[in-house]
Write a protein that holds these residues in place. Structure first.
Motif, mmCIF file in Angstrom:
data_model
loop_
_atom_site.group_PDB
_atom_site.id
_atom_site.type_symbol
_atom_site.label_atom_id
_atom_site.label_comp_id
_atom_site.label_asym_id
_atom_site.label_seq_id
_atom_site.Cartn_x
_atom_site.Cartn_y
_atom_site.Cartn_z
ATOM 1 N N THR A 57 0.837 -1.199 0.000
ATOM 2 C CA THR A 57 0.000 0.000 0.000
ATOM 3 C C THR A 57 0.874 1.252 0.000
ATOM 4 O OG1 THR A 57 -1.673 -1.244 1.218
ATOM 5 C CG2 THR A 57 -1.947 1.133 1.153
ATOM 6 N N LEU A 58 1.996 1.210 0.705
ATOM 7 C CA LEU A 58 2.903 2.355 0.776
ATOM 8 C C LEU A 58 3.542 2.681 -0.570
ATOM 9 C CD1 LEU A 58 4.677 1.688 4.179
ATOM 10 C CD2 LEU A 58 3.155 3.602 3.627
ATOM 11 N N GLU A 59 3.555 1.739 -1.491
ATOM 12 C CA GLU A 59 4.113 2.004 -2.819
ATOM 13 C C GLU A 59 3.345 3.120 -3.520
ATOM 14 O OE1 GLU A 59 4.115 -1.770 -4.839
ATOM 15 O OE2 GLU A 59 5.637 -2.602 -3.486
ATOM 16 N N ARG A 60 2.079 3.339 -3.109
ATOM 17 C CA ARG A 60 1.232 4.370 -3.723
ATOM 18 C C ARG A 60 1.229 5.683 -2.939
ATOM 19 N NH1 ARG A 60 -1.806 -0.300 -3.779
ATOM 20 N NH2 ARG A 60 -3.292 0.512 -2.273
ATOM 21 N N GLY A 61 1.897 5.720 -1.791
ATOM 22 C CA GLY A 61 1.946 6.943 -0.995
ATOM 23 C C GLY A 61 1.739 6.679 0.484
ATOM 24 N N PRO A 62 1.752 7.737 1.306
ATOM 25 C CA PRO A 62 1.570 7.599 2.749
ATOM 26 C C PRO A 62 0.229 6.945 3.086
ATOM 27 C CG PRO A 62 2.170 9.853 2.176
ATOM 28 C CD PRO A 62 1.901 9.133 0.897
ATOM 29 N N VAL A 63 0.200 6.262 4.230
ATOM 30 C CA VAL A 63 -0.999 5.544 4.660
ATOM 31 C C VAL A 63 -1.370 5.984 6.074
ATOM 32 C CG1 VAL A 63 -1.981 3.275 5.174
ATOM 33 C CG2 VAL A 63 -0.429 3.541 3.233
ATOM 34 N N LEU A 64 -2.634 6.356 6.246
ATOM 35 C CA LEU A 64 -3.159 6.649 7.574
ATOM 36 C C LEU A 64 -3.887 5.410 8.073
ATOM 37 C CD1 LEU A 64 -3.756 8.581 9.923
ATOM 38 C CD2 LEU A 64 -5.871 9.201 8.714
ATOM 39 N N LEU A 65 -3.401 4.862 9.185
ATOM 40 C CA LEU A 65 -4.069 3.738 9.843
ATOM 41 C C LEU A 65 -4.987 4.316 10.904
ATOM 42 C CD1 LEU A 65 -0.932 1.474 10.366
ATOM 43 C CD2 LEU A 65 -2.533 1.458 8.438
ATOM 44 N N VAL A 66 -6.279 4.011 10.784
ATOM 45 C CA VAL A 66 -7.282 4.496 11.737
ATOM 46 C C VAL A 66 -7.787 3.285 12.514
ATOM 47 C CG1 VAL A 66 -9.527 5.613 12.008
ATOM 48 C CG2 VAL A 66 -7.971 6.378 10.190
ATOM 49 N N PHE A 67 -7.357 3.157 13.761
ATOM 50 C CA PHE A 67 -7.822 2.078 14.626
ATOM 51 C C PHE A 67 -9.067 2.558 15.359
ATOM 52 C CE2 PHE A 67 -3.390 1.205 13.909
ATOM 53 C CZ PHE A 67 -3.346 -0.169 13.777
ATOM 54 N N TYR A 68 -10.063 1.684 15.435
ATOM 55 C CA TYR A 68 -11.317 2.058 16.094
ATOM 56 C C TYR A 68 -11.916 0.818 16.740
ATOM 57 C CZ TYR A 68 -13.606 0.067 11.976
ATOM 58 O OH TYR A 68 -14.031 -0.799 10.989
ATOM 59 N N PRO A 69 -12.741 0.987 17.797
ATOM 60 C CA PRO A 69 -13.257 -0.174 18.534
ATOM 61 C C PRO A 69 -14.159 -1.112 17.740
ATOM 62 C CG PRO A 69 -13.323 1.768 19.923
ATOM 63 C CD PRO A 69 -12.978 2.229 18.532
ATOM 64 N N GLY A 70 -15.120 -0.600 16.950
ATOM 65 C CA GLY A 70 -15.980 -1.569 16.278
ATOM 66 C C GLY A 70 -17.007 -0.978 15.332
ATOM 67 N N GLY A 107 -12.307 -3.360 26.079
ATOM 68 C CA GLY A 107 -11.326 -4.391 25.762
ATOM 69 C C GLY A 107 -11.000 -4.480 24.280
ATOM 70 N N ARG A 108 -11.499 -3.534 23.516
ATOM 71 C CA ARG A 108 -11.248 -3.507 22.067
ATOM 72 C C ARG A 108 -10.175 -2.476 21.763
ATOM 73 N NH1 ARG A 108 -16.715 -4.165 18.841
ATOM 74 N NH2 ARG A 108 -15.297 -5.166 17.383
ATOM 75 N N ALA A 109 -9.926 -2.239 20.474
ATOM 76 C CA ALA A 109 -8.852 -1.338 20.058
ATOM 77 C C ALA A 109 -9.050 0.067 20.613
ATOM 78 C CB ALA A 109 -8.777 -1.266 18.534
ATOM 79 N N HIS A 110 -7.942 0.674 21.041
ATOM 80 C CA HIS A 110 -7.968 2.098 21.337
ATOM 81 C C HIS A 110 -8.248 2.829 20.023
ATOM 82 C CE1 HIS A 110 -6.549 2.164 25.442
ATOM 83 N NE2 HIS A 110 -5.533 1.381 25.140
ATOM 84 N N ARG A 111 -8.927 3.951 20.109
ATOM 85 C CA ARG A 111 -9.125 4.793 18.940
ATOM 86 C C ARG A 111 -7.793 5.519 18.723
ATOM 87 N NH1 ARG A 111 -14.011 5.461 17.419
ATOM 88 N NH2 ARG A 111 -14.837 5.187 19.516
ATOM 89 N N ALA A 112 -7.145 5.255 17.582
ATOM 90 C CA ALA A 112 -5.787 5.777 17.373
ATOM 91 C C ALA A 112 -5.520 6.000 15.892
ATOM 92 C CB ALA A 112 -4.766 4.806 17.949
ATOM 93 N N TYR A 113 -4.527 6.854 15.629
ATOM 94 C CA TYR A 113 -4.177 7.250 14.271
ATOM 95 C C TYR A 113 -2.668 7.155 14.109
ATOM 96 C CZ TYR A 113 -8.662 9.344 15.275
ATOM 97 O OH TYR A 113 -9.948 9.534 15.688
ATOM 98 N N PHE A 114 -2.230 6.496 13.050
ATOM 99 C CA PHE A 114 -0.810 6.359 12.741
ATOM 100 C C PHE A 114 -0.628 6.686 11.267
ATOM 101 C CE2 PHE A 114 -1.501 3.790 16.427
ATOM 102 C CZ PHE A 114 -0.325 3.839 17.161
ATOM 103 N N LEU A 115 0.115 7.754 10.977
ATOM 104 C CA LEU A 115 0.436 8.087 9.600
ATOM 105 C C LEU A 115 1.788 7.474 9.284
ATOM 106 C CD1 LEU A 115 -0.172 9.601 6.951
ATOM 107 C CD2 LEU A 115 1.025 11.577 7.950
ATOM 108 N N VAL A 116 1.797 6.593 8.285
ATOM 109 C CA VAL A 116 3.023 5.930 7.862
ATOM 110 C C VAL A 116 3.475 6.602 6.577
ATOM 111 C CG1 VAL A 116 4.120 3.730 7.295
ATOM 112 C CG2 VAL A 116 2.135 3.766 8.852
ATOM 113 N N GLY A 117 4.671 7.189 6.623
ATOM 114 C CA GLY A 117 5.228 7.809 5.427
ATOM 115 C C GLY A 117 5.590 6.766 4.395
ATOM 116 N N GLN A 118 5.783 7.194 3.171
ATOM 117 C CA GLN A 118 6.092 6.259 2.089
ATOM 118 C C GLN A 118 7.387 5.493 2.352
ATOM 119 O OE1 GLN A 118 5.568 8.013 -1.749
ATOM 120 N NE2 GLN A 118 5.343 6.032 -2.734
ATOM 121 N N ASP A 119 8.243 6.037 3.220
ATOM 122 C CA ASP A 119 9.489 5.366 3.592
ATOM 123 C C ASP A 119 9.275 4.292 4.663
ATOM 124 O OD1 ASP A 119 8.949 6.946 5.814
ATOM 125 O OD2 ASP A 119 10.879 7.978 5.803
#
Length: 162
Positions: free
Chosen positions: A28-41, A113-125
């Motif tokens: 997925t990163l081959e096409r650009g940065p990726v925002l991972l959005v974790f959410y409970p449900g 007990g589910r995922a924390h609501r969180a955001y991780f931006l992964v750069g193309q690198d």
């Protein structure tokens, strides 16, 4: 779970989307940065409002070159129904074993007990450019606030010496 920090290499993963197709972070990163959005449900009132706000502002995220992936421990089938009902333009990934959730956001009592609501931006690198983990699961970053934070993080990375 080791605490991830901006600049760390993002843990690689492969999870199925709502159609059951595998999605690998590195591909997925081959096409650009990726925002991972974790959410409970899926289908919970807060998560539905959150993801629908991102849907409604999706073109703004695309204008930054950012791809979005939602991740929860719901099943492929539940993600498919949630996507069909709300017409999300981004993929929802199923992590029922919570392996990726644990590697990134973790789980907590405030989210049942589910995922924390969180955001991780992964750069193309492959390195983390932005991290935000909500302290209370009933809150989420609105689309405007999230867009501004991502734009700032991407500008900082663009100005950083290589």
């Amino acid at each position: 779970m080791a605490k991830l920090e901006v600049g760390d290499r993002a843990p690689e993963f492969e999870l199925p989307d709502a159609s059951g197709r595998p999605v690998r972070l590195s591909q997925t990163l081959e096409r650009g940065p990726v925002l991972l959005v974790f959410y409970p449900g899926d289908f919970s009132p807060v998560c539905t409002r959150q993801l629908c706000s991102y849907r409604d502002s999706y073109e703004r995220f695309v204008s930054l070159g950012v791809q979005m992936l939602g991740i929860s421990d719901d099943t492929i089938d539940k993600h498919r129904r949630f996507t069909e009902e709300h017409h999300f333009p981004f993929s929802l990934l199923a992590d029922p074993q919570r392996e990726v959730i644990d590697a990134y956001a973790g789980t907590g009592m405030m989210s049942g007990g589910r995922a924390h609501r969180a955001y991780f931006l992964v750069g193309q690198d492959g390195r983390l450019a932005y991290i935000f983990v909500e302290k209370v699961s009933v809150f989420y970053r609105g689309a405007d606030e999230l867009f501004d934070a991502l734009r700032a993080a991407l500008q900082v990375r663009a100005q950083a010496p290589k």
